[in-house]
Design a protein around this motif. Sequence first.
Motif, mmCIF file in Angstrom:
data_model
loop_
_atom_site.group_PDB
_atom_site.id
_atom_site.type_symbol
_atom_site.label_atom_id
_atom_site.label_comp_id
_atom_site.label_asym_id
_atom_site.label_seq_id
_atom_site.Cartn_x
_atom_site.Cartn_y
_atom_site.Cartn_z
ATOM 1 N N ARG A 1 0.821 -1.216 0.000
ATOM 2 C CA ARG A 1 0.000 0.000 0.000
ATOM 3 C C ARG A 1 0.853 1.262 0.000
ATOM 4 O O ARG A 1 0.500 2.259 -0.643
ATOM 5 C CB ARG A 1 -0.913 0.001 1.233
ATOM 6 C CG ARG A 1 -1.782 1.259 1.337
ATOM 7 C CD ARG A 1 -2.476 1.335 2.677
ATOM 8 N NE ARG A 1 -3.499 0.320 2.819
ATOM 9 C CZ ARG A 1 -4.117 0.052 3.964
ATOM 10 N NH1 ARG A 1 -3.771 0.691 5.059
ATOM 11 N NH2 ARG A 1 -5.057 -0.880 4.011
ATOM 12 N N ALA A 2 2.000 1.233 0.689
ATOM 13 C CA ALA A 2 2.875 2.407 0.732
ATOM 14 C C ALA A 2 3.378 2.766 -0.662
ATOM 15 O O ALA A 2 3.480 3.942 -1.015
ATOM 16 C CB ALA A 2 4.049 2.154 1.676
ATOM 17 N N PHE A 3 3.695 1.747 -1.458
ATOM 18 C CA PHE A 3 4.145 2.001 -2.822
ATOM 19 C C PHE A 3 2.997 2.538 -3.677
ATOM 20 O O PHE A 3 3.185 3.461 -4.485
ATOM 21 C CB PHE A 3 4.698 0.711 -3.444
ATOM 22 C CG PHE A 3 5.133 0.870 -4.873
ATOM 23 C CD1 PHE A 3 6.378 1.402 -5.181
ATOM 24 C CD2 PHE A 3 4.292 0.503 -5.915
ATOM 25 C CE1 PHE A 3 6.782 1.568 -6.497
ATOM 26 C CE2 PHE A 3 4.686 0.656 -7.234
ATOM 27 C CZ PHE A 3 5.939 1.198 -7.522
ATOM 28 N N ILE A 4 1.801 1.989 -3.513
ATOM 29 C CA ILE A 4 0.639 2.467 -4.261
ATOM 30 C C ILE A 4 0.359 3.935 -3.920
ATOM 31 O O ILE A 4 0.011 4.734 -4.799
ATOM 32 C CB ILE A 4 -0.600 1.604 -3.959
ATOM 33 C CG1 ILE A 4 -0.359 0.149 -4.414
ATOM 34 C CG2 ILE A 4 -1.827 2.169 -4.656
ATOM 35 C CD1 ILE A 4 -0.130 -0.026 -5.879
ATOM 36 N N ASP A 5 0.530 4.298 -2.653
ATOM 37 C CA ASP A 5 0.329 5.695 -2.262
ATOM 38 C C ASP A 5 1.321 6.620 -2.963
ATOM 39 O O ASP A 5 0.994 7.749 -3.325
ATOM 40 C CB ASP A 5 0.467 5.839 -0.746
ATOM 41 C CG ASP A 5 -0.711 5.234 0.014
ATOM 42 O OD1 ASP A 5 -1.777 5.056 -0.613
ATOM 43 O OD2 ASP A 5 -0.555 4.932 1.204
#
Length: 322
Positions: free
Chosen positions: A163-167
């Motif tokens: 999720r951190a990368f998607i953000d």
Amino acid sequence: MKTISVTIPCWSEEKSVRQMYDRLMKVFQEKLPQYDYEIIYVDDCSPDNTRAEIRKLCQEDKKVKAVFNARNFGFNRNVFATMQYGCGDATFLIFGDLQDPPEELPAFVKEWEAGHMVVVGQKVKSRESKIMYSLRTLYYHLIGKLSDSGQIQHFNGFGLYDRAFIDVMRQIEDPNPYLKGLVSEFGMGTKILQYEQAESNRGKSGFNFMKYYDVAMLGITSYTKILMRVATFLGALLGIVSICLAIFVLISKLLNWGAYPYGTAATLVGVFFIGAVQLFFMGILGEYVLSINTRSMKRPLVVVGEKINFESTEVRKGEGAI
């Protein structure tokens, strides 16, 4: 319980929509029962019955969601928008034609749980024609040599993203993003898993020569500078050679004024050679200018025509609505 969002970009996938769902459900039920899930099909205005098949699944299972683009926005834009629709702890991006096996998801999850924010699949063998596979290999070697950041060879976006990368991806304001380059640039601690790619369920690729060319030039203009620098260096070299040749011709003419004939063949060859070099690099320059022009327009990635089974009607940054 952690949630995995499966996001599936689609175009003319009526033959594989149900198969994709069945294979994913088998994976979650048998190998990943400890995870919650959502399955999101994103259709880029398919001309067949893909949307009808997706609607049936959405009625049968509320964890299956759908996003229908208002029109076709192209492969790159749709794929980049697709990976941003999930709300899970990790997003699994897989293409709707089932060339990439959904059964690889448990291996991806294992590496993700081990601490890798980005786990991507790399093709080591493909069922596509040997000529096309060889051309892809040549292109990846070329852009790998030319690009400022390392590029993952034979990688199409298939993978699991934290999720951190998607953000981070949601913060990128680029109307024509090159996902492969972005993963290489921002995917810190990337883990690469190798797999064999199957034949597309679609039967016939939706890509023609110009679409392949667009993707290739997008990668080159987004992540390479060396071509324009080669043009500068080659221009300078040709300029020096031309000056030396001009001095040589002048001296030779002065020393042999009446007996130093020069044929037109050498002149024509030189003119055509320099002209060809100029036209080639003018074309490269045009591609860079076109890329800059596209990115400066600040257009949305896609325009969403309809969403199904999304509890919130909020539209994420990077997509439009009608």
